[in-house]
Write a protein that holds these residues in place. Structure first.
Motif, PDB file in Angstrom:
ATOM      1  N   MET A   1       0.901  -1.526  -0.031  1.00 38.03           N
ATOM      2  CA  MET A   1      -0.549  -0.007   0.094  1.00 38.03           C
ATOM      3  C   MET A   1       0.622   1.140   0.009  1.00 38.03           C
ATOM      4  SD  MET A   1      -3.158   1.310   0.097  1.00 38.03           S
ATOM      5  CE  MET A   1      -4.105   2.464   0.879  1.00 38.03           C
ATOM      6  N   ALA A   2       1.457   1.309   1.192  1.00 35.93           N
ATOM      7  CA  ALA A   2       2.832   2.902   0.822  1.00 35.93           C
ATOM      8  C   ALA A   2       3.660   2.741   0.012  1.00 35.93           C
ATOM      9  CB  ALA A   2       3.479   3.190   2.324  1.00 35.93           C
ATOM     10  N   GLU A  21       9.179  -4.582  -6.076  1.00 34.75           N
ATOM     11  CA  GLU A  21       7.807  -5.491  -5.396  1.00 34.75           C
ATOM     12  C   GLU A  21       8.425  -6.349  -5.599  1.00 34.75           C
ATOM     13  OE1 GLU A  21       5.002  -5.934  -3.236  1.00 34.75           O
ATOM     14  OE2 GLU A  21       6.175  -7.630  -4.012  1.00 34.75           O
ATOM     15  N   LYS A  22       9.206  -7.591  -4.363  1.00 35.56           N
ATOM     16  CA  LYS A  22       9.746  -8.555  -4.375  1.00 35.56           C
ATOM     17  C   LYS A  22       9.037  -9.972  -4.519  1.00 35.56           C
ATOM     18  CE  LYS A  22      11.855 -10.442  -0.160  1.00 35.56           C
ATOM     19  NZ  LYS A  22      12.179 -10.223   1.331  1.00 35.56           N
ATOM     20  N   SER A  29      -0.121  -7.082   1.036  1.00 42.49           N
ATOM     21  CA  SER A  29      -1.111  -7.209   2.601  1.00 42.49           C
ATOM     22  C   SER A  29      -2.502  -6.248   1.882  1.00 42.49           C
ATOM     23  CB  SER A  29      -0.139  -6.963   3.967  1.00 42.49           C
ATOM     24  OG  SER A  29       0.007  -8.386   4.527  1.00 42.49           O
ATOM     25  N   VAL A  36     -10.289  -1.593   4.570  1.00 40.87           N
ATOM     26  CA  VAL A  36     -11.172  -0.463   5.347  1.00 40.87           C
ATOM     27  C   VAL A  36     -10.535   0.662   5.585  1.00 40.87           C
ATOM     28  CG1 VAL A  36     -13.361   0.187   7.257  1.00 40.87           C
ATOM     29  CG2 VAL A  36     -13.134  -1.845   5.473  1.00 40.87           C
ATOM     30  N   VAL A 116      13.878  -4.316  -3.270  1.00 48.59           N
ATOM     31  CA  VAL A 116      14.347  -3.314  -3.675  1.00 48.59           C
ATOM     32  C   VAL A 116      16.076  -3.043  -3.242  1.00 48.59           C
ATOM     33  CG1 VAL A 116      14.399  -3.411  -0.713  1.00 48.59           C
ATOM     34  CG2 VAL A 116      13.565  -0.467  -2.100  1.00 48.59           C
ATOM     35  N   ASP A 159      13.040  -7.065   5.584  1.00 47.67           N
ATOM     36  CA  ASP A 159      13.549  -6.100   4.763  1.00 47.67           C
ATOM     37  C   ASP A 159      13.962  -4.731   5.089  1.00 47.67           C
ATOM     38  OD1 ASP A 159      14.161  -8.787   3.694  1.00 47.67           O
ATOM     39  OD2 ASP A 159      13.013  -8.665   1.975  1.00 47.67           O
ATOM     40  N   ALA A 322       3.845  -0.231   7.490  1.00 48.71           N
ATOM     41  CA  ALA A 322       4.247  -0.901   8.636  1.00 48.71           C
ATOM     42  C   ALA A 322       5.679  -1.229   8.564  1.00 48.71           C
ATOM     43  CB  ALA A 322       3.835  -2.452   8.548  1.00 48.71           C
ATOM     44  N   SER A 334      -5.956   1.938  12.074  1.00 48.43           N
ATOM     45  CA  SER A 334      -5.525   1.111  10.188  1.00 48.43           C
ATOM     46  C   SER A 334      -4.629   1.707  10.029  1.00 48.43           C
ATOM     47  CB  SER A 334      -6.901   2.475   9.910  1.00 48.43           C
ATOM     48  OG  SER A 334      -6.312   2.583   8.526  1.00 48.43           O
ATOM     49  N   LEU A 336      -3.699   0.619   6.761  1.00 51.60           N
ATOM     50  CA  LEU A 336      -4.164   0.929   5.651  1.00 51.60           C
ATOM     51  C   LEU A 336      -3.853   2.276   5.879  1.00 51.60           C
ATOM     52  CD1 LEU A 336      -6.795  -1.465   3.919  1.00 51.60           C
ATOM     53  CD2 LEU A 336      -4.202  -1.401   3.554  1.00 51.60           C
TER      54      LEU A 336
END
Ligand SMILES: Cc1cc2nc3c(=O)[nH]c(=O)nc-3n(C[C@H](O)[C@H](O)[C@H](O)COP(=O)(O)OP(=O)(O)OC[C@H]3O[C@@H](n4cnc5c(N)ncnc54)[C@H](O)[C@@H]3O)c2cc1C
Length: 352
Positions: A1-2, A21-22, A29, A36, A116, A159, A322, A334, A336
């Protein structure tokens, strides 16, 4: 997301980001989530619910979430509902697949299957989704009594945390905390992430395998994150939920506890338990704590810049999602929303 949110925002600001993107698919996730994206209705409520979190980061998420949600919608992510179903919170539910598609469309170059990498002198945003996928790091920082099942994408294995710690980064508060769910105690894959979650512990009597009632159901928070973390520290990282008729009649969103329990593969006759159970208990469910994402991580400022142990920003290094810890410490908020707001903040700081 981030990472996708940061790339989309960076492109808007005229940069040419590359998303590494590994995994084998974009979305992390977020793609597996209920999607939400929410905040507490008031900042005071946020502070009360997550008292150990960094107030500056909490203020940022609180103040900037609504405009960020409008931005996501404007990118073409259709809203499923504008109701979180929780009177304490406000937010929007997206369809995770369509939100991922919308972000990928505008994020620019995406290199799937590549971990990355940073080139010298270029800004690097760490958005690897936490360290729950690395059992060694989980054991070191979270220290559960037994290994936790993973309820998240399989690639978020610390990572980002390792990369930044190698550069002298500071750790946030709450490295021993995590968001997760007590799940029916069976092996499961992605299709089981939502249906096997047992989120009615607050109505139950809760015992560990030795027959000790280690937490009062009535004291459990609405999110049950405190209960999941307490369960992780019990023998086998397991618990028994004991339920009477009154508990079975309670509702969790649109379902009764009775319906959820009827589908739990580990529901058991209380007479079969190896300890004495309360008289009014008619059914028991064996649960085990599962980890969705870590709550502690790297210490960042409001521009998502990773901070060195001496408090100064590390040159060109950012973290969001995260990987950036210390926002919901002491409770739950949240993930997200934090990923969206800090991801956008990272792009804006880097662009400046
Ligand atoms: C079943 C479920 C339900 C959920 N429901 C909600 C909800 O309703 N609301 C909510 O707010 N949160 C929810 N969450 C949590 C939410 O999904 C996370 O908080 C959020 O996705 C975190 O965003 P992130 O960007 O940090 O990580 P992610 O979205 O997981 O993205 C991290 C990405 O980094 C990739 N990666 C890892 N290591 C590397 C590397 N070295 N190089 C390159 N890429 C790497 C991963 O493959 C992944 O794609 C839920 C989660 C699950 C599993």
């Amino acid at each position: 997301m981030a990472g996708l949110c940061a790339a989309a925002r960076a492109r808007e600001l005229g940069a040419s980001p590359v998303v590494f993107e590994k995994g084998t698919r974009p979305g992390g996730s977020m793609l597996l989530s209920s999607c939400v994206v929410w905040r507490y209705r008031s900042f005071d409520e946020f502070r009360a619910q997550c008292p150990g979190g960094d107030p500056r980061l909490q203020q940022l998420v609180h103040d900037r979430l609504d405009e960020a949600l409008e931005w996501l919608e404007a990118l073409g992510a259709p809203v499923v509902t504008r109701d979180t179903g929780n009177p304490l919170t406000t937010g929007v539910r997206f369809d995770p697949g369509r939100l991922t598609e919308a972000l990928v469309r505008v994020a620019g170059e995406l290199r799937l299957g590549e971990a990355v990498q940073a080139s010298d002198g270029e800004p690097l945003l760490l958005a690897t989704g936490g360290f729950q996928g690395d059992p060694g790091l989980v054991q070191r920082f979270v220290a559960p009594a037994a290994p936790l099942r993973l309820r998240a994408n399989p690639w978020s294995a610390g990572d980002g945390l390792r990369t930044a710690l190698d550069r002298g980064a500071a750790r946030s508060e709450g490295l021993d905390e995590f968001y997760g769910r007590n799940m029916a105690d069976v092996d499961f894959g992605e299709p089981g992430f939502v249906p096997l979650a047992q989120v009615y512990g607050r109505f139950a009597r809760i015992f560990n395998e030795d027959g000790e009632e280690f937490v009062e159901g009535a004291e459990v928070s609405w999110s049950e994150v405190d209960l999941v973390q307490a369960t992780a520290r019990q023998p086998g990282a397991r618990a028994w939920y004991l339920l009477g008729e009154e508990a079975l009649d309670q509702r969790v969103r649109d379902r009764s506890v009775r319906e959820i329990v009827a589908q739990a593969p580990t529901r058991t006759d209380p007479a079969e338990l190896p300890f004495e159970t309360p008289e009014d208990c008619v059914v028991a469910v064996r649960v085990a704590a599962a980890i969705t994402h870590t709550i502690g991580g790297l210490r960042v400022d409001e521009g998502a810049r990773v901070l060195h142990e001496d408090g100064s920003p590390l040159d060109g290094l950012y973290a969001a999602g995260a990987d950036a810890g210390g926002i919901s410490t002491g409770g739950y908020a949240s993930g997200l929303a934090a990923a969206l707001v800090l991801g956008r903040a990272a792009a804006e700081t880097a662009a400046r």
